[in-house]
Design a protein around this motif. Structure first.
Motif, PDB file in Angstrom:
ATOM      1  N   SER A 292       0.838  -1.200   0.000  1.00 18.35           N
ATOM      2  CA  SER A 292       0.000   0.000   0.000  1.00 18.35           C
ATOM      3  C   SER A 292       0.872   1.248   0.000  1.00 18.35           C
ATOM      4  N   ALA A 293       0.501   2.215  -0.821  1.00 17.15           N
ATOM      5  CA  ALA A 293       1.276   3.452  -0.954  1.00 17.15           C
ATOM      6  C   ALA A 293       0.885   4.430   0.146  1.00 17.15           C
ATOM      7  N   CYS A 294       1.170   4.047   1.368  1.00 17.98           N
ATOM      8  CA  CYS A 294       0.894   4.932   2.504  1.00 17.98           C
ATOM      9  C   CYS A 294       1.821   4.552   3.656  1.00 17.98           C
TER      10      CYS A 294
ATOM     11  N   THR B 197       6.084   3.458   2.003  1.00 20.05           N
ATOM     12  CA  THR B 197       6.641   4.258   0.915  1.00 20.05           C
ATOM     13  C   THR B 197       8.144   4.474   1.110  1.00 20.05           C
TER      14      THR B 197
ATOM     15  N   ASP C 176       9.003   1.820  -5.580  1.00 20.97           N
ATOM     16  CA  ASP C 176       8.057   1.488  -6.643  1.00 20.97           C
ATOM     17  C   ASP C 176       8.780   1.173  -7.952  1.00 20.97           C
TER      18      ASP C 176
ATOM     19  N   LEU D 252       3.934   0.007  -5.484  1.00 17.16           N
ATOM     20  CA  LEU D 252       3.105   0.708  -4.505  1.00 17.16           C
ATOM     21  C   LEU D 252       1.735   0.948  -5.120  1.00 17.16           C
TER      22      LEU D 252
END
Length: 387
Positions: free
Chosen positions: A310-312, A316, A321, A327
């Protein structure tokens, strides 16, 4: 200033069942013992207690997980007695409710008090913000990632000099692909009734069964893959429900109603996660809310597996990515299906190269020995600052 020769650490954590905070407790206890000190852990207990004792640590069993105010006071009294009897040098709390008892006991005995901010705690009211702030009321606050440190400073407005980021570390001896023998992976395959099938891409979603871990999103993504005509995948869900039987049953229903019983499997707790990651081709870290650190995004990289995360939150930081993984927007099942399809279409060779990139990066940045050395240095800093 090194740790004094009679240094005794008391860590306070709700339980030693499973999880990142619990693993870090065990790792730091062992580091203190190897440095010549003594390590105590006040906790209700759990399956990891045996590892603490095997390492030479000592268990002080008490109900520090309890949320009743009277229990918190009772635990404070128990901790005072323990601190005095064992000549504890420093108290380290790793969770909010036990931190109240630990803070009061440390102040009553005039001992240094350190906390580790392990989670991104929500605070939609002043009372909740006050409750969370107990984790900032010690001599030093350890944040388990740079993301967590920024959150602490923004949320609690404490002196930046008082907050130090020490990322969690992975045991590179335990999580070492070269040391996982074929019989270990074969034992897991037998236990999980898995036949080797080179046609299917195997995804592994590890972590306790909790709504924030994104299981429902991944099951929905599996349905989306089937709707796109993809049948060449298998998702292994590994993790303890920790008493959340209703949630586990809801996931099982979601799988059955989606006709996904042959594609998504709930496997429960696993004691051999290094072997589990080697069975998989790609790891999933699908948390729906910001992760303070997230071992399940780092451990598979150490084992040479790319990660879809998850891109949170701190993920990150830990996943690059299109380099060590992908992500994806949290909670977006269609986006997750698309990312999983990219991983499937990449093929074994290119996935292996991505996994090697993740392994090299993670082994440099997230070593257990570096985390423990930084934590002991933080203890030395606190002791030196005391009269």
């Amino acid at each position: 200033m090194p740790l004094p020769p009679d240094f005794t650490l008391l860590q306070v954590v709700p339980e030693l069942e499973t999880g990142g905070a619990e693993q870090t407790t065990i790792d730091v206890a062992r580091a203190v013992i190897e440095a010549g000190g003594k390590a105590l852990v006040a906790t209700r207990g759990g399956r990891m207690a045996a590892r603490l004792i095997a390492d030479g640590g000592r268990l002080a069993q008490m109900p520090v997980h309890a949320k009743n105010p009277l229990a918190v006071l009772g635990n404070a009294a128990r901790l005072v007695e323990l601190i005095q009897r064992e000549a504890v040098s420093l108290v380290h709390a790793r969770s909010r409710m036990p931190a109240f008892s630990a803070l009061w006991a440390a102040r009553a005995t005039r001992k240094p008090f350190v906390t580790t901010y392990h989670g991104i705690y929500s605070a939609r009211s002043s009372p909740k913000r006050w409750f969370n702030a107990v984790m900032t009321r010690g001599d030093l606050v350890i944040a388990n990632s740079e993301y967590t440190r920024r959150h602490i400073l923004a949320e609690h407005h404490v002196d930046p000099a008082k907050v130090v980021a020490i990322p969690r570390g992975v045991d590179l001896d335990r999580f070492n692909p070269a040391w996982v023998t074929p019989d270990r992976t074969e034992a897991l395959r037998r236990a999980w009734s898995l036949a080797e099938d080179g046609r299917r891409t195997v995804f592994l979603l590890a972590g306790r069964l909790s709504p924030v871990k994104g299981h429902a999103t991944i099951i929905e993504a599996a349905g989306a893959l089937r709707a796109r005509g993809r049948d060449d995948f298998l998702i292994l869900v590994v993790g303890d429900d920790q008493g959340r039987t209703g949630y586990r049953e809801a996931l099982a229903r979601q799988i059955a109603e989606g006709g996904l019983s042959e594609r998504v499997r709930l496997l429960g707790h696993c004691d051999d996660m290094p072997a589990a990651y080697l069975i998989a081709d790609v790891a999933l870290a699908a948390r729906t809310t910001p992760e303070a650190f997230g071992r399940t995004a780092v451990e598979p990289q150490v084992m040479g597996r790319p990660v879809i995360a998850s891109a949170c939150g701190a993920q990150t930081e830990t996943v690059v990515d299109a380099v060590t993984g992908w992500l994806v927007a949290p909670g977006d099942a269609q986006a997750w299906a698309a990312a999983m399809m990219r991983a499937m279409d990449l093929g074994p060779g290119r996935r292996l190269k991505m996994g090697e990139a993740g392994m090299n990066r993670a082994r440099q940045l997230y070593r257990k020995d570096a985390m423990c050395a930084a934590t002991l240095a933080a203890y030395e800093r606190v002791l030196e600052a005391r009269p």
